[in-house]
Design an enzyme around this catalytic site. Sequence first.
Site, mmCIF file in Angstrom:
data_model
loop_
_atom_site.group_PDB
_atom_site.id
_atom_site.type_symbol
_atom_site.label_atom_id
_atom_site.label_comp_id
_atom_site.label_asym_id
_atom_site.label_seq_id
_atom_site.Cartn_x
_atom_site.Cartn_y
_atom_site.Cartn_z
ATOM 1 N N ASP A 37 2.538 -6.401 2.742
ATOM 2 C CA ASP A 37 1.479 -5.547 3.222
ATOM 3 C C ASP A 37 1.694 -4.544 4.138
ATOM 4 O OD1 ASP A 37 -1.454 -5.096 3.392
ATOM 5 O OD2 ASP A 37 -1.740 -6.616 4.689
ATOM 6 N N LEU A 53 -5.078 -6.475 9.505
ATOM 7 C CA LEU A 53 -5.871 -7.141 9.173
ATOM 8 C C LEU A 53 -5.516 -8.116 8.178
ATOM 9 C CD1 LEU A 53 -9.213 -4.967 9.762
ATOM 10 C CD2 LEU A 53 -8.627 -7.096 10.969
ATOM 11 N N HIS A 110 -1.875 -12.464 2.175
ATOM 12 C CA HIS A 110 -1.528 -12.179 3.705
ATOM 13 C C HIS A 110 -2.097 -13.336 4.560
ATOM 14 C CE1 HIS A 110 -5.275 -10.025 3.384
ATOM 15 N NE2 HIS A 110 -4.572 -8.819 3.117
ATOM 16 N N ALA A 136 -6.295 -0.387 10.725
ATOM 17 C CA ALA A 136 -5.418 -1.562 10.912
ATOM 18 C C ALA A 136 -4.401 -1.263 9.747
ATOM 19 C CB ALA A 136 -6.220 -2.629 10.276
ATOM 20 N N HIS A 179 0.877 -1.071 0.002
ATOM 21 C CA HIS A 179 0.225 -0.045 -0.082
ATOM 22 C C HIS A 179 0.810 1.282 0.124
ATOM 23 C CE1 HIS A 179 -3.502 -2.207 1.070
ATOM 24 N NE2 HIS A 179 -2.717 -3.155 1.748
ATOM 25 N N LEU A 180 0.659 1.913 -1.084
ATOM 26 C CA LEU A 180 1.426 3.116 -1.122
ATOM 27 C C LEU A 180 0.763 4.490 -0.689
ATOM 28 C CD1 LEU A 180 4.032 2.630 -4.081
ATOM 29 C CD2 LEU A 180 4.535 2.316 -1.888
ATOM 30 N N ARG A 181 -0.564 4.437 -0.810
ATOM 31 C CA ARG A 181 -1.271 5.504 -0.673
ATOM 32 C C ARG A 181 -1.187 6.393 -1.732
ATOM 33 N NH1 ARG A 181 -3.593 1.876 2.788
ATOM 34 N NH2 ARG A 181 -2.705 1.905 4.812
ATOM 35 N N HIS A 195 -8.709 -10.467 -0.538
ATOM 36 C CA HIS A 195 -8.515 -10.406 0.971
ATOM 37 C C HIS A 195 -9.371 -11.586 1.587
ATOM 38 C CE1 HIS A 195 -8.133 -7.908 4.812
ATOM 39 N NE2 HIS A 195 -9.075 -8.847 4.923
ATOM 40 N N ASN A 197 -6.736 0.107 -2.863
ATOM 41 C CA ASN A 197 -7.847 0.597 -1.867
ATOM 42 C C ASN A 197 -7.462 2.125 -1.478
ATOM 43 O OD1 ASN A 197 -5.462 -0.166 -0.180
ATOM 44 N ND2 ASN A 197 -6.707 -0.743 1.584
ATOM 45 N N LYS A 207 -8.489 -7.210 -7.564
ATOM 46 C CA LYS A 207 -8.565 -7.618 -6.043
ATOM 47 C C LYS A 207 -9.968 -7.545 -5.420
ATOM 48 C CE LYS A 207 -6.915 -7.309 -1.635
ATOM 49 N NZ LYS A 207 -5.847 -7.486 -0.897
ATOM 50 N N HIS A 263 -0.144 4.427 7.935
ATOM 51 C CA HIS A 263 -1.363 5.125 8.486
ATOM 52 C C HIS A 263 -0.455 6.194 9.305
ATOM 53 C CE1 HIS A 263 -4.709 2.752 7.371
ATOM 54 N NE2 HIS A 263 -4.062 1.549 7.571
HETATM 55 O O1 DOR Z 1 -3.919 -4.179 8.003
HETATM 56 C C1 DOR Z 1 -4.200 -4.029 6.711
HETATM 57 N N1 DOR Z 1 -4.016 -2.821 6.387
HETATM 58 N N2 DOR Z 1 -4.949 -4.980 5.990
HETATM 59 C C2 DOR Z 1 -5.482 -4.638 4.964
HETATM 60 O O2 DOR Z 1 -6.022 -5.514 4.470
HETATM 61 C C3 DOR Z 1 -5.401 -3.248 4.388
HETATM 62 C C4 DOR Z 1 -4.407 -2.452 4.975
HETATM 63 C C5 DOR Z 1 -4.558 -1.054 4.746
HETATM 64 O O3 DOR Z 1 -4.809 -0.650 3.639
HETATM 65 O O4 DOR Z 1 -4.382 -0.410 5.775
HETATM 66 ZN ZN ZN Z 2 -3.174 -4.934 2.216
#
Ligand code: DOR
Ligand code: ZN
Length: 349
Positions: A252, A224, A178, A268, A19-21, A140, A45, A103, A256
Site C-alpha cells: 500500500d 487508511l 491491507h 491518508a 499506488h504509483l499516481r 478496501h 484510484n 477494486k 502524497h
Molecule cells: O492510506 C491510504 N492511502 N489508504 C488507501 O486506501 C488509499 C491510499 C491512497 O491512495 O493514498
Molecule cells: Zn491502497
Amino acid sequence: MSKLLKKITIIKPDDWHVHLRDNEILKKVSQYTGKFYKRAIIMPNLDQPITNCFRSISYRRRILNSMKSNTQFQPLMICYLTEKTSPKELKQGFSEKIFVGAKLYPNYSTTNSKYGVKNIKDIYHLLKIMEKIKMPLLIHGEEIDPNIDIYDREAKFIENTLKPLRKKFPELKIILEHVTTEEAVSYIEESDSIYLAGTITPHHLMLNRNNMFINGIQPYLYCLPILKRKKHQIALRTVISSGSKHFFLGSDTAPHFHKNKIDVFGCAGIFNAPSSLLCYVSVFEKMNSLKHLQSFCSENGPNFYNMPINKETITLVKKPHKILKKIDIGNNVIVPFLAGEKLDWSIET
Ligand code: DOR
Ligand code: ZN
C-alpha cells in the site's frame, strides 16, 4: 533459501498493492517499486480513476515509460468499480488481460473514492459476472457510515458487508486489502484459501496507533485503514510468521506531497516503496520466522492470483541501510516512510 543467517536469497517478490499516481509523481516513484519487485498490482484510484480498458492501457504505457532501465517490471492493472461500470468492458478487460482484477472502493472511504460504490447491492450484477469468469475482487474493507467508530470499520465491514457478499457469491475470489485487525486475520484464516486472501502492509506490521501520537501528531503515519491497537499489530505479526498461505505482501505504498500530508485536511497514505521489502524482512527476522519470508513475499500472491511464480531471485544482506530523506519533485517533496532512519537489511547490489 540460503542457510546463512546474514544473507537470504528468495524468489523475486511481487507487490500486490501499489499506488504509483501519474505524471511527475509517477516518473519519480515507480523506480522504487521496480527495484525490489517483479510485478505490482497498480491501484486505479487516480484523480480520474481507471474505470475502463482505454484508460488502463494508456496508464500502463505511462508506467512502463517511467521505468527507464527497469524493463522487466510488469504492472498488473485493476479496474475501479462504480455503479456505472459496463459489464461488457469488465468481461472484455479481463479476457484480454487488460485487467487482472477489479477494486471495490466504498464511497468516500479513502483517497479518490468519491466515485466509489455507495451500496454494494448496486454492483451485485458485476460481482456475479466476476464470479463466473473468475475475476478477482480487491476490496478496501471499511464501512463508510460515519457513526461507526473509525477503529471498528474493518471488523464491521466483515460482518455487515463481506459475510453476506460471500454467502451470495461463494466462488468469487476476494482479496481483503491491507488487513489491520485480529477479526480480519481470524476470518481469513478460517476461510477457504482459494476464495479469500488478505494483504498486509509493512506499516501495519511495524506500528500501532500509539505511534501516531508520539511527540505530537504524526501526519506521516496517517493512513487508511488507520493504525490499530497493539493487539491487532501482534495478530498480524503472528499470522505471517506462522507461514499462513492466506496472506501476502501488499505494501500500500501511497505517495502524497509533503504539503498535502501536513495540511489541515491531510491526506491518508504512507510512501514506503524505498524500504517496504527491507521492512518486511526485519519483521520476519524479529519474529524468528525468516523461513516463511519467501512464501509471503513471492509465492502466496501468485498462487492466489493463478499466476506463475517468478524465476528471478533477490538477495538480502544484513547490512545497515539508510532510508532516503526525501524525493524532490519540481517545487514539491515526497517524504518516505522512516525517512532518514536506518534499517538492518539491504539488498545485495
Ligand atoms: O492510506 C491510504 N492511502 N489508504 C488507501 O486506501 C488509499 C491510499 C491512497 O491512495 O493514498
Ligand atoms: Zn491502497
